[in-house]
Design an enzyme around this catalytic site. Structure first.
Site, PDB file in Angstrom:
ATOM      1  N   ASP A  15      49.159  71.007  12.440  1.00  0.00           N
ATOM      2  CA  ASP A  15      50.545  71.490  12.442  1.00  0.00           C
ATOM      3  C   ASP A  15      50.590  73.018  12.472  1.00  0.00           C
ATOM      4  O   ASP A  15      49.670  73.682  11.996  1.00  0.00           O
ATOM      5  CB  ASP A  15      51.259  70.952  11.186  1.00  0.00           C
ATOM      6  CG  ASP A  15      52.769  71.004  11.337  1.00  0.00           C
ATOM      7  OD1 ASP A  15      53.270  71.249  12.456  1.00  0.00           O
ATOM      8  OD2 ASP A  15      53.463  70.803  10.318  1.00  0.00           O
ATOM      9  N   ASN A  17      51.460  74.990  15.333  1.00  0.00           N
ATOM     10  CA  ASN A  17      51.241  75.666  16.625  1.00  0.00           C
ATOM     11  C   ASN A  17      52.481  76.446  17.050  1.00  0.00           C
ATOM     12  O   ASN A  17      52.385  77.558  17.566  1.00  0.00           O
ATOM     13  CB  ASN A  17      50.927  74.650  17.729  1.00  0.00           C
ATOM     14  CG  ASN A  17      49.622  73.929  17.513  1.00  0.00           C
ATOM     15  OD1 ASN A  17      48.811  74.352  16.703  1.00  0.00           O
ATOM     16  ND2 ASN A  17      49.422  72.835  18.227  1.00  0.00           N
ATOM     17  N   ARG A  19      54.905  77.667  15.131  1.00  0.00           N
ATOM     18  CA  ARG A  19      55.111  78.850  14.280  1.00  0.00           C
ATOM     19  C   ARG A  19      54.103  79.950  14.615  1.00  0.00           C
ATOM     20  O   ARG A  19      54.424  81.128  14.604  1.00  0.00           O
ATOM     21  CB  ARG A  19      55.020  78.457  12.795  1.00  0.00           C
ATOM     22  CG  ARG A  19      56.331  77.870  12.285  1.00  0.00           C
ATOM     23  CD  ARG A  19      56.145  77.139  10.992  1.00  0.00           C
ATOM     24  NE  ARG A  19      55.501  75.842  11.216  1.00  0.00           N
ATOM     25  CZ  ARG A  19      54.963  75.105  10.257  1.00  0.00           C
ATOM     26  NH1 ARG A  19      54.971  75.547   9.017  1.00  0.00           N
ATOM     27  NH2 ARG A  19      54.425  73.936  10.536  1.00  0.00           N
ATOM     28  N   TRP A  20      52.900  79.534  14.945  1.00  0.00           N
ATOM     29  CA  TRP A  20      51.871  80.518  15.343  1.00  0.00           C
ATOM     30  C   TRP A  20      52.362  81.288  16.573  1.00  0.00           C
ATOM     31  O   TRP A  20      52.251  82.511  16.637  1.00  0.00           O
ATOM     32  CB  TRP A  20      50.573  79.775  15.659  1.00  0.00           C
ATOM     33  CG  TRP A  20      49.409  80.643  16.031  1.00  0.00           C
ATOM     34  CD1 TRP A  20      48.445  81.132  15.191  1.00  0.00           C
ATOM     35  CD2 TRP A  20      49.083  81.125  17.351  1.00  0.00           C
ATOM     36  NE1 TRP A  20      47.543  81.889  15.901  1.00  0.00           N
ATOM     37  CE2 TRP A  20      47.905  81.898  17.223  1.00  0.00           C
ATOM     38  CE3 TRP A  20      49.669  80.977  18.613  1.00  0.00           C
ATOM     39  CZ2 TRP A  20      47.304  82.520  18.317  1.00  0.00           C
ATOM     40  CZ3 TRP A  20      49.079  81.601  19.704  1.00  0.00           C
ATOM     41  CH2 TRP A  20      47.898  82.356  19.551  1.00  0.00           C
ATOM     42  N   HIS A  32      50.303  75.644  21.463  1.00  0.00           N
ATOM     43  CA  HIS A  32      49.527  74.408  21.676  1.00  0.00           C
ATOM     44  C   HIS A  32      48.196  74.723  22.354  1.00  0.00           C
ATOM     45  O   HIS A  32      47.175  74.137  22.049  1.00  0.00           O
ATOM     46  CB  HIS A  32      50.331  73.407  22.504  1.00  0.00           C
ATOM     47  CG  HIS A  32      51.549  72.898  21.773  1.00  0.00           C
ATOM     48  ND1 HIS A  32      51.506  72.502  20.462  1.00  0.00           N
ATOM     49  CD2 HIS A  32      52.848  72.738  22.172  1.00  0.00           C
ATOM     50  CE1 HIS A  32      52.711  72.121  20.076  1.00  0.00           C
ATOM     51  NE2 HIS A  32      53.544  72.253  21.097  1.00  0.00           N
ATOM     52  N   GLU A  62      56.891  60.066  17.774  1.00  0.00           N
ATOM     53  CA  GLU A  62      58.159  60.793  17.645  1.00  0.00           C
ATOM     54  C   GLU A  62      58.197  62.043  18.534  1.00  0.00           C
ATOM     55  O   GLU A  62      59.272  62.593  18.801  1.00  0.00           O
ATOM     56  CB  GLU A  62      58.408  61.212  16.190  1.00  0.00           C
ATOM     57  CG  GLU A  62      58.740  60.067  15.237  1.00  0.00           C
ATOM     58  CD  GLU A  62      57.532  59.189  14.899  1.00  0.00           C
ATOM     59  OE1 GLU A  62      56.397  59.717  14.839  1.00  0.00           O
ATOM     60  OE2 GLU A  62      57.713  57.969  14.724  1.00  0.00           O
ATOM     61  N   LEU A 126      28.862  62.154  16.625  1.00  0.00           N
ATOM     62  CA  LEU A 126      30.191  62.120  16.009  1.00  0.00           C
ATOM     63  C   LEU A 126      31.177  61.276  16.825  1.00  0.00           C
ATOM     64  O   LEU A 126      31.136  61.304  18.057  1.00  0.00           O
ATOM     65  CB  LEU A 126      30.694  63.571  15.944  1.00  0.00           C
ATOM     66  CG  LEU A 126      32.055  63.793  15.318  1.00  0.00           C
ATOM     67  CD1 LEU A 126      31.899  64.669  14.078  1.00  0.00           C
ATOM     68  CD2 LEU A 126      32.986  64.502  16.285  1.00  0.00           C
ATOM     69  N   ARG A 185      53.469  66.469   4.149  1.00  0.00           N
ATOM     70  CA  ARG A 185      53.924  65.139   4.596  1.00  0.00           C
ATOM     71  C   ARG A 185      52.822  64.428   5.368  1.00  0.00           C
ATOM     72  O   ARG A 185      51.992  65.062   6.003  1.00  0.00           O
ATOM     73  CB  ARG A 185      55.122  65.294   5.551  1.00  0.00           C
ATOM     74  CG  ARG A 185      56.415  65.595   4.906  1.00  0.00           C
ATOM     75  CD  ARG A 185      57.510  65.568   5.972  1.00  0.00           C
ATOM     76  NE  ARG A 185      57.330  66.616   6.969  1.00  0.00           N
ATOM     77  CZ  ARG A 185      57.718  67.882   6.811  1.00  0.00           C
ATOM     78  NH1 ARG A 185      58.295  68.263   5.694  1.00  0.00           N
ATOM     79  NH2 ARG A 185      57.528  68.763   7.766  1.00  0.00           N
TER      80      ARG A 185
HETATM   81  C1  FPP Z   1      52.209  70.340  15.773  1.00  0.00           C
HETATM   82  O1  FPP Z   1      52.599  71.696  15.743  1.00  0.00           O
HETATM   83  C2  FPP Z   1      51.298  70.114  16.861  1.00  0.00           C
HETATM   84  C3  FPP Z   1      51.479  69.208  17.861  1.00  0.00           C
HETATM   85  C4  FPP Z   1      52.649  68.321  17.938  1.00  0.00           C
HETATM   86  C5  FPP Z   1      50.526  69.077  18.956  1.00  0.00           C
HETATM   87  C6  FPP Z   1      49.085  69.252  18.595  1.00  0.00           C
HETATM   88  C7  FPP Z   1      48.371  69.629  19.822  1.00  0.00           C
HETATM   89  C8  FPP Z   1      47.308  70.485  19.875  1.00  0.00           C
HETATM   90  C9  FPP Z   1      46.612  71.059  18.703  1.00  0.00           C
HETATM   91  C10 FPP Z   1      46.755  70.871  21.168  1.00  0.00           C
HETATM   92  C11 FPP Z   1      45.711  69.940  21.653  1.00  0.00           C
HETATM   93  C12 FPP Z   1      46.375  68.955  22.451  1.00  0.00           C
HETATM   94  C13 FPP Z   1      45.846  67.847  22.934  1.00  0.00           C
HETATM   95  C14 FPP Z   1      46.709  67.118  23.821  1.00  0.00           C
HETATM   96  C15 FPP Z   1      44.489  67.325  22.602  1.00  0.00           C
HETATM   97  P1  FPP Z   1      54.137  72.032  15.903  1.00  0.00           P
HETATM   98  O2  FPP Z   1      54.413  72.219  17.346  1.00  0.00           O
HETATM   99  O3  FPP Z   1      54.974  70.978  15.243  1.00  0.00           O
HETATM  100  O4  FPP Z   1      54.224  73.378  15.129  1.00  0.00           O
HETATM  101  P2  FPP Z   1      55.501  73.921  14.325  1.00  0.00           P
HETATM  102  O5  FPP Z   1      55.703  73.000  13.151  1.00  0.00           O
HETATM  103  O6  FPP Z   1      55.053  75.282  13.922  1.00  0.00           O
HETATM  104  O7  FPP Z   1      56.659  73.943  15.277  1.00  0.00           O
END
Ligand code: FPP
Length: 234
Positions: A15, A17, A19-20, A32, A62, A126, A185
């Site tokens: 989680d 990405n 906000r980063w 992402h 979702e 792995l 969560r």
């Molecule tokens: C949640 O951060 C992250 C995701 C819904 C996607 C995770 C995907 C990756 C780490 C990239 C790799 C992807 C694949 C397809 C292997 P968020 O977007 O909810 O972050 P936020 O809460 O800061 O908005």
């Protein structure tokens, strides 16, 4: 580095990405992408430590409700990951698994997933489990449906059999679930399988979750007293 027990299976809710990216005035898609680039580093560290199974929550049931360009970006990223990473993972003995629904993905993506799973099926290193279009409730419902379709008599249904019908059949339950981005969560991830998992929440957003943070998670895990509902004898 911690010298206590090492989790056999770590599952990660990647989680933060968005906000980063927002903190850098970048589009969410860049978050992402940075998240994708962090995956290899973290997996390598897990592997060096002796972890045998890693499950990554890449796209939830979702997540289809996100803006369409973000959804297509994530679908495209999965295709890119499979195309660019399968060979290197295969060479390193990694066995790739997918958990989640396949029927809502394009034919092309389904074929790519099948190919990388088949190519790496007999690897002994792995196991990397990619949760894509995965939801814990969907997992449980599809298992119940398939049992009904198989005509399993009610009195033969027990926890062991039920587990065999889940997407995670043959994969041991996670010992440790890590969630980055500061939330606490479970967000519909591995609901059945997480019954006795330890939970570690890191305030760090996924793209910045590095060696120091992995060590902190492993140390916290090693310090936990896992009783599985029992009491320890004095
Ligand atoms: C949640 O951060 C992250 C995701 C819904 C996607 C995770 C995907 C990756 C780490 C990239 C790799 C992807 C694949 C397809 C292997 P968020 O977007 O909810 O972050 P936020 O809460 O800061 O908005």
């Amino acid at each position: 580095m911690s010298c206590g027990p090492v989790p056999r299976h770590i599952a990660v809710i990647m989680d933060g990405n968005g906000r980063w990216a927002a903190a850098r005035r970048m589009p969410r898609s860049e978050g992402h992408r940075a998240g994708y680039e962090n995956i290899r580093r973290v997996i390598e560290q897990f592997s060096r430590t002796g972890v045998r199974y890693v499950t990554l929550f890449a796209f939830s049931t979702e997540n289809w409700d996100r803006p369409s360009e973000e959804v297509s970006g994530l679908l495209g990223l999965l295709q890119e990951v499979i195309r660019l990473e399968t060979e290197a993972l295969h060479k390193n003995g990694v066995r790739i698994r997918h958990i989640g629904r396949l029927d809502r993905l394009s034919r092309e993506l389904q074929d790519q997933i099948h190919e990388s799973v088949e190519k790496t099926r007999y690897n002994k290193g792995l196991t990397l489990c990619v949760a894509f279009d995965y939801g814990g409730r969907t997992d449980i419902v599809q298992a119940a449906r398939r049992m009904a379709l198989d005509g399993v008599p009610a009195d033969q249904i027990d926890e062991k059999l039920f587990s065999c019908y889940l997407f995670t059949a043959d994969i041991p339950d996670p010992d440790l679930i890590i969630r980055t981005g500061g939330e606490f969560r479970i967000s519909n991830f591995l609901l059945w399988q997480s019954a006795y998992a330890e939970f570690h929440s890191s305030p760090v957003n996924w793209p910045d979750f590095g060696e120091k943070e992995v060590n902190a998670a492993l140390e916290e895990y090693a310090s936990r007293d896992r009783r599985f509902g029992r009491v320890h004898e004095a």
